[in-house]
Design an enzyme around this catalytic site. Sequence first.
Site, PDB file in Angstrom:
ATOM      1  N   GLU D  96       0.810  -1.225   0.000  1.00 34.96           N
ATOM      2  CA  GLU D  96       0.000   0.000   0.000  1.00 34.96           C
ATOM      3  C   GLU D  96       0.837   1.267   0.000  1.00 34.96           C
ATOM      4  OE1 GLU D  96      -0.663  -2.702   1.748  1.00 34.96           O
ATOM      5  OE2 GLU D  96      -2.686  -3.262   1.140  1.00 34.96           O
ATOM      6  N   HIS D 165     -12.008  -4.785   9.419  1.00 35.49           N
ATOM      7  CA  HIS D 165     -12.488  -4.521   8.057  1.00 35.49           C
ATOM      8  C   HIS D 165     -13.728  -3.642   8.002  1.00 35.49           C
ATOM      9  CE1 HIS D 165      -9.597  -7.354   6.575  1.00 35.49           C
ATOM     10  NE2 HIS D 165     -10.091  -7.356   5.365  1.00 35.49           N
TER      11      HIS D 165
HETATM   12  C1  LIG Z   1      -2.947  -4.832   4.252  1.00 38.39           C
HETATM   13  C2  LIG Z   1      -4.035  -5.519   3.504  1.00 38.39           C
HETATM   14  N1  LIG Z   1      -4.188  -5.279   2.180  1.00 38.39           N
HETATM   15  C3  LIG Z   1      -5.160  -5.901   1.482  1.00 38.39           C
HETATM   16  C4  LIG Z   1      -6.034  -6.782   2.097  1.00 38.39           C
HETATM   17  C5  LIG Z   1      -7.137  -7.490   1.305  1.00 38.39           C
HETATM   18  N2  LIG Z   1      -6.772  -8.915   1.166  1.00 38.39           N
HETATM   19  C6  LIG Z   1      -7.238  -9.836   2.028  1.00 38.39           C
HETATM   20  S1  LIG Z   1      -6.541 -11.336   1.733  1.00 38.39           S
HETATM   21  C7  LIG Z   1      -5.642 -10.756   0.438  1.00 38.39           C
HETATM   22  C8  LIG Z   1      -4.725 -11.674  -0.311  1.00 38.39           C
HETATM   23  C9  LIG Z   1      -3.614 -12.158   0.560  1.00 38.39           C
HETATM   24  O1  LIG Z   1      -2.896 -13.146  -0.134  1.00 38.39           O
HETATM   25  P1  LIG Z   1      -1.875 -14.097   0.605  1.00 38.39           P
HETATM   26  O2  LIG Z   1      -1.044 -13.299   1.543  1.00 38.39           O
HETATM   27  O3  LIG Z   1      -1.155 -14.875  -0.440  1.00 38.39           O
HETATM   28  O4  LIG Z   1      -2.759 -15.061   1.499  1.00 38.39           O
HETATM   29  P2  LIG Z   1      -3.869 -16.077   0.959  1.00 38.39           P
HETATM   30  O5  LIG Z   1      -5.168 -15.337   0.952  1.00 38.39           O
HETATM   31  O6  LIG Z   1      -3.447 -16.536  -0.397  1.00 38.39           O
HETATM   32  O7  LIG Z   1      -3.885 -17.196   1.943  1.00 38.39           O
HETATM   33  C10 LIG Z   1      -5.879  -9.403   0.234  1.00 38.39           C
HETATM   34  C11 LIG Z   1      -5.270  -8.587  -0.831  1.00 38.39           C
HETATM   35  C12 LIG Z   1      -5.849  -6.987   3.491  1.00 38.39           C
HETATM   36  N3  LIG Z   1      -6.678  -7.802   4.176  1.00 38.39           N
HETATM   37  N4  LIG Z   1      -4.844  -6.362   4.141  1.00 38.39           N
END
Ligand SMILES: Cc1ncc(C[n+]2csc(CCOP(=O)(O)OP(=O)(O)O)c2C)c(N)n1
Lengths: 331, 331, 360, 360
Positions: D96, D165
């Site tokens: 971000e 959230h």
């Molecule tokens: C700081 C932040 N940015 C964006 C989000 C929205 N978001 C929730 S899960 C996710 C993907 C995360 O991917 P990863 O770290 O690979 O974990 P996975 O969901 O694949 O287990 C995003 C972008 C968030 N929760 N927190």
Amino acid sequence: MTPPVRPATNLDAAHRLDLLRQMLFIRRFEEKCVELYSGGEIRGFVHLYIGEEAVAVGVNSALTPDDNIVSTYREHGHALVRGVPLDSVMAEMYGKVTGCSHGRGGSMHLFDTSRRFYGGNAIVGGGLPLAVGIALADKMRGQSRVTACFFGDGAVAEGEFHECMNLAALWELPVLFCCENNRYAMGTAIERAQAQTDLAVRAGSYGMPAWPVDGMDVLAVERSAGLAAETVRSGGGPHFLELRTYRFRAHSMYDPELYRNKDEVELWKERDPITALAEQMRAAGELSDGDLASIEDELARAITESVSSARSAPAEDVRDLAKFVYTPRQS
Amino acid sequence: MTPPVRPATNLDAAHRLDLLRQMLFIRRFEEKCVELYSGGEIRGFVHLYIGEEAVAVGVNSALTPDDNIVSTYREHGHALVRGVPLDSVMAEMYGKVTGCSHGRGGSMHLFDTSRRFYGGNAIVGGGLPLAVGIALADKMRGQSRVTACFFGDGAVAEGEFHECMNLAALWELPVLFCCENNRYAMGTAIERAQAQTDLAVRAGSYGMPAWPVDGMDVLAVERSAGLAAETVRSGGGPHFLELRTYRFRAHSMYDPELYRNKDEVELWKERDPITALAEQMRAAGELSDGDLASIEDELARAITESVSSARSAPAEDVRDLAKFVYTPRQS
Amino acid sequence: MSVSGARAKSARARPARAEPARTEPARVEPAAGASEQIQTTYREAMRAAIRDAMQRDDRVFLMGEDVGRYGGCFAVSMGLLAEFGPERIRDTPLSESAFVGAGIGAAMVGMRPIVEIMTVNFSLLALDQILNNAATLLHMSGGQVGVPLVIRMTTGAGRQVAAQHSHSLEGWYTHIPGLRVLAPATLEDARGMLWTALEDPDPVLIFEHGSLYNAKGMLAADAGAVDIDSAAIRRPGGDVTLIAYGGTLGKALAAAEALEQDGIDAEVIDLRTLRPLDDATIIGSVARTHRAVIVDEGWRSGSLAAEISARIMEQAFFDLDAPVQRVCSAEVPIPYARHLEAAALPQVDGVVAAVRTVVG
Amino acid sequence: MSVSGARAKSARARPARAEPARTEPARVEPAAGASEQIQTTYREAMRAAIRDAMQRDDRVFLMGEDVGRYGGCFAVSMGLLAEFGPERIRDTPLSESAFVGAGIGAAMVGMRPIVEIMTVNFSLLALDQILNNAATLLHMSGGQVGVPLVIRMTTGAGRQVAAQHSHSLEGWYTHIPGLRVLAPATLEDARGMLWTALEDPDPVLIFEHGSLYNAKGMLAADAGAVDIDSAAIRRPGGDVTLIAYGGTLGKALAAAEALEQDGIDAEVIDLRTLRPLDDATIIGSVARTHRAVIVDEGWRSGSLAAEISARIMEQAFFDLDAPVQRVCSAEVPIPYARHLEAAALPQVDGVVAAVRTVVG
Ligand SMILES: Cc1ncc(C[n+]2csc(CCOP(=O)(O)OP(=O)(O)O)c2C)c(N)n1
Ligand SMILES: Cc1ncc(C[n+]2csc(CCOP(=O)(O)OP(=O)(O)O)c2C)c(N)n1
Ligand SMILES: [Mg+2]
Ligand SMILES: [Mg+2]
């Protein structure tokens, strides 16, 4: 490095059967969640772990009950295998006062400090500093605990990941970084998010032992996690495991999945960690249809019961809305 | 890799004399600042570059006027050699309306967009995302500019450093990361801040060319910067230079310097980049006392004039306090 | 209708005045000389408070940028490294999010960390950890995860360090449920608030205004813990209530002195605790003076002063004889030039002028 | 003194009422059917606005997490990748601070980036870049460095996604000099605000409440740019002024409907632009109704509602027949359980109840 010494029993058929049971436990629990979500009984964001079960099961079985776990919003599996009671997890999905977070947290915020399970965290990367701090406290108090910290491949791009890797390595803290690399951060493939997709290489640049592990093979995960945990526990400083896995379902409960093609998903499903272990055990004559049936029965019964108890559980009194914002003062 | 092709003249005595002059320019300017600060004529935070002059001079002389520079709060040197007029820099130190930032910025916030000098930034690491964005704009518009981004060794611990290194490498942006490793972040020695003190190794883990450079040798800096800049310019993606240098003075104008011992400082002062080049040139018969004297004269005169012009320059009208908060609307 | 409304207003006003929410000052300064007094500074008082806490409780440790070898950016922790060693006086890399979050994690499992963020300007890099973890974990975990953490940071402008280093953002932190926010403005509070904060089971933020560190004065040799719940009336008065905290308390008191010349008797409230606010003391005072001016170094729009004005509106509307006024910072990034910076910040004459608009 | 004060109050009140600050609504909705109308949703209107901007100006590009392949977390940018390609519909890693800062850098040198931060909850990780660079560079550089950047993000609660959230932090951003902050609450504004924002030479933040994306309705086929300076009176009324924005506008309008049953005629103001606030429209309305209730999903203490209440205090005190009331979120991290979340957020009945306390 030599493999960790652990009682032979851990390596025997009974142990493998238990690992299989744990993976099935997670799988069946989440399949039920899908059903309940479709029925509108549970709500909010629900992130499924289906396909990744070998990671939670393998890592957890390498930990002791005295170790700490810090997790993410995709934590049903971590919580269940850690021993957070099924009924309290299901009740939390229902937002009931009997839930493991009193209904305040829901799917993304399961907590059970009595099992040193420090919760689901829904800010990507947000749990890493907590893990570093918990490990710092243990080190300062001379406790030989391991803090296992789970996070995804997407979290590796966050600044917090970097700050925490450096801090843990600099202070030689007992953290076991468990990167669940399922190749996607929501709809973003790792190739489009990481300049260096070999995450163990990135982690290694902080000067901590780091290696990739087949996250679809629960025994391989357990072996690597055991090896790493023992070293971390004996003062070897932080370790990093890149657990290569795959999520079979959408990112959250539903998404159009425009970002990956069905063949890729099918290919990975052929490597389903549950089927893989079951077949291996069958081949070795360690698993009969009867064994499997009784496990499924037991799980089905427990999960069904958890649903009915959650349904009938009381909801928090609205007048207690502000409870848990501040600790009640004795004075 | 072969050294960059550049006109032989750059390598001749006249060029070296000019590099010497530029380093002396920075040195004398800052010595005057110390005097003025002690006299209470300039205020706020003033971070001296004394000892690190070879870095700004060497890197800048490898850039073209069309390239971009993003700097830190320790940026007098970068600004002066970039060509930001001395009078406007001195006036800024005085907070006068004739200052290069209209007196709003002071020492830490020198700006001159006409020279593509995008300023001093006082949040450690805060300039890196700007450099990435400027380079992104250039790449999207097909411009072949290099964006040189200066930051310190301490900034490498910040999450923003990591996010920006990854983003620049992932998108193959034309950024030249210039890490001024002076071994300390305020009072914190690099060994107590970085698990991996070999910063070029850390940078390399993002998959970009990165190497250490003797930051006390202006010719070495110019050579490496030239090499890197040419590759960046020709689409080679971001490069990282770890410029090993040392600050001879306190972190800011004054500090007790409890964090390092005098011998260490003395040892580094023996490697003073200005003395080093001067002696080398003398040995080669390229520098006479006369040359040096006339340079010093010229600098002394210019700096003295800049002080008197700054003193007599007008201050911003207080009624214009709110100017530059929003762009005046045409309508 | 408006007429009846107006009538109702003055009518309904009476009882409120007959018995104001609170007539007694919430807290007055102990009479000087009550016990042996020593000469000290705000900086020394803060250092004594940290040393004291480190000695009392070995779960306490200080962590932050340059708190050790350097002695603290503002020399608050000077000498503590030698006394307590690098484990408990812990220098950190420039990683605000990680070390603040690490403080939260350590607190979660029973330590009592004091995390120093060099200045509020850099706290933005740790804000996610403070809001989404420190302030939220207790609730999100259904009461399981407490975070007994203290975060100290310097705030405020006035030293010509320009836009990025002159923020007064404590008001933002007072918006966050789950946090307690303190602003010691006196030697006594600099000495006494930390220990009370460390005994609080929930996260506490302490904002130290940069202009106060060199403040000299006398302090009881045995000065110790002070309450962190109530505001203090630093100067009783009957004509108008001046509400200030931290760096603006001195300006409010100076304005009160100046106003005295004109026969205006101003009461000066030091908020001390910015969250939760001590409404009783504020409303009690306004019920007596019927007029209020809030002095806050934050930018005017969305300032803590706005919240206080809104609460007076809600709780003492019928006691007011004039609209509550705010003296805040001009809505500009704080400029470097001395005269521009001075013009951007609340000053004594501005407070005096604001009081004149509400009195008489 | 208090009596004379009260008398003065009612006395001084009159002229203000004779000619209120502003009698005309600042802006009323265009009569439906003025031109050809099409059925659409808030999401589609927002997407049309982005497509439109991308077509008009090749300096415009959209950058953020999952805006491309995924189609946007809330499906706003669905289909745009195919239309404009990955250079201009740019997926970013989870970084971000870096991608928001990169948007600032690109804007500094002439691009017109639209940066999407998935939700306000994650914007804290970029807050340093927004405050210390985007909002500050123009001033700090003495007018040299403009930042024509637009940052869009989703805000608000209501979908049972729990404490981390469900934030409504737009109020914090309205504290920052140098920024313009918008909250489109109607199809027309979802369609029209982006283009005007992109033409603004300074940084503009657009907050889209998550509950609005599926809002259906009719919109002029040729709907285009709208002003981003003034508030709008969405429902004229004479008894009380309801002030709302974004996600709370619908609740305020519903409350107004309910109040009509009891013969209470409420005027409803949609702030539209949260910084700078359109004081004229707010004060003008209060001058007519003499009563106001502010509906804001932010936590009560330090909310944008507090700033509005303080401004009414300062600018319309003598027009008020009752204290301005705030209906905000309870000061708790938003809980997951549906009934608890509902109890934590402003609801129609709460607005109705608040109005009853100020009317009659
Ligand atoms: C700081 C932040 N940015 C964006 C989000 C929205 N978001 C929730 S899960 C996710 C993907 C995360 O991917 P990863 O770290 O690979 O974990 P996975 O969901 O694949 O287990 C995003 C972008 C968030 N929760 N927190
Ligand atoms: C985010 C942030 N944290 C802390 C500070 C305070 N600070 C200013 S300079 C500095 C040291 C930076 O060291 P380094 O990056 O090595 O640059 P140097 O000063 O050595 O040139 C610190 C801690 C800051 N300005 N910004
Ligand atoms: Mg992933
Ligand atoms: Mg340094």
